[in-house]
Design an enzyme around this catalytic site. Structure first.
Site: not given
Ligand code: 13P
Length: 251
Positions: A9-11, A95, A165, A171, A210, A231-232
């Protein structure tokens, strides 16, 4: 056995310069065993181009959100049909950042899941408790209520994915312990089984929060963890591929 899914998920990250990351993922994936599905959800601005690069490779694409309706006067919103039209096959729904930044209720999330089904997209329906809720020992109650109210009854005949999540792990670099993840995932599996029978047993359950190359293997080894929503670490091809590799090496 449930086929695992590793999803990025690149957000709100990425411009056309990020397309090299997709090329790197596509080429890296070709040398890894085909034992799990691999998905990237870039911002909507890049979805068409990312889908084109993914092409006939094993990489598939998804949106990060959709509107419940098919079309209409909803400035800035994107319909599930538009996401499908960009070559995507998945869409993330509910989300925690959508729930908190945009006030999305479970009812809205359920309507968006219906929209995904209508457009032949697989929704990844997200649930998760805040730190406050965990500290008040309400985790299972929160998750149960989100599952009950965010997943529509029509899901009984549809393909869908659930992502757990914990909001406090997103994050923040704070990853939930394997014990915490197992407790919630086992509960989600139990509730999906009770509600949907064998269909519920077959839904992939993803962990997100994370997840990194260094912690992925032990989380992905848990019985009811069938992949990750990342995410990250999905913004670096090397890390994302390392998580995929950890997933398939467990199998
Ligand atoms: P992170 O991996 O950056 O913690 O984000 C998780 C997330 O929200 C994926 O949708």
């Amino acid at each position: 056995m449930v086929r695992p899914l590793i999803a990025g998920n690149w957000k709100m990250n990425g411009t056309h310069r990020s397309l090299d990351l997709v090329r790197d993922v596509v080429s890296g994936l070709a040398s890894l065993e085909d034992k799990a599905d691999c998905l990237v959800c870039p911002p909507a601005t890049l979805l068409g181009q990312v889908s084109q690069i993914a092409g006939e490779s094993r990489l598939v694409t998804g949106g990060q959100d959709c509107h419940a309706e098919e079309s209409g006067a909803h400035t800035g919103d994107i319909a599930a049909e538009m996401i499908a039209d960009m070559g995507a096959t998945y869409v993330i729904i509910g989300h925690s950042e959508r729930r908190s930044d945009h006030g999305e209720s479970d009812a809205i999330v359920a309507a968006k899941a219906e929209a995904a089904f209508r457009a032949d997209l697989v929704p990844i329906i997200c649930v998760g408790e805040t730190l406050e809720e965990r500290e008040a020992d309400k985790t299972i109650d929160v998750i149960s209520s989100q599952l009950k109210n965010s997943i529509p009854d029509s899901a009984a005949n549809q393909t869908f994915v659930v992502a757990y999540e914990p909001v406090w792990a997103i994050g923040t670099g704070k990853v939930a312990t394997p014990g915490q993840v197992a407790e919630v995932h086992d509960e989600i599996r139990k509730q999906l089984s009770q509600r949907f029978g064998s269909h519920g047993d077959e839904r992939p359950l993803l962990y997100g929060g994370s997840m990194k190359p260094g912690n992925a293997a032990e989380l992905l080894a848990l019985e009811n963890v069938n992949g990750g929503l990342i995410g990250g670490a999905s913004l670096k091809a090397e890390d994302f591929l390392a998580i995929y590799a950890a997933c398939v090496s467990n199998l």
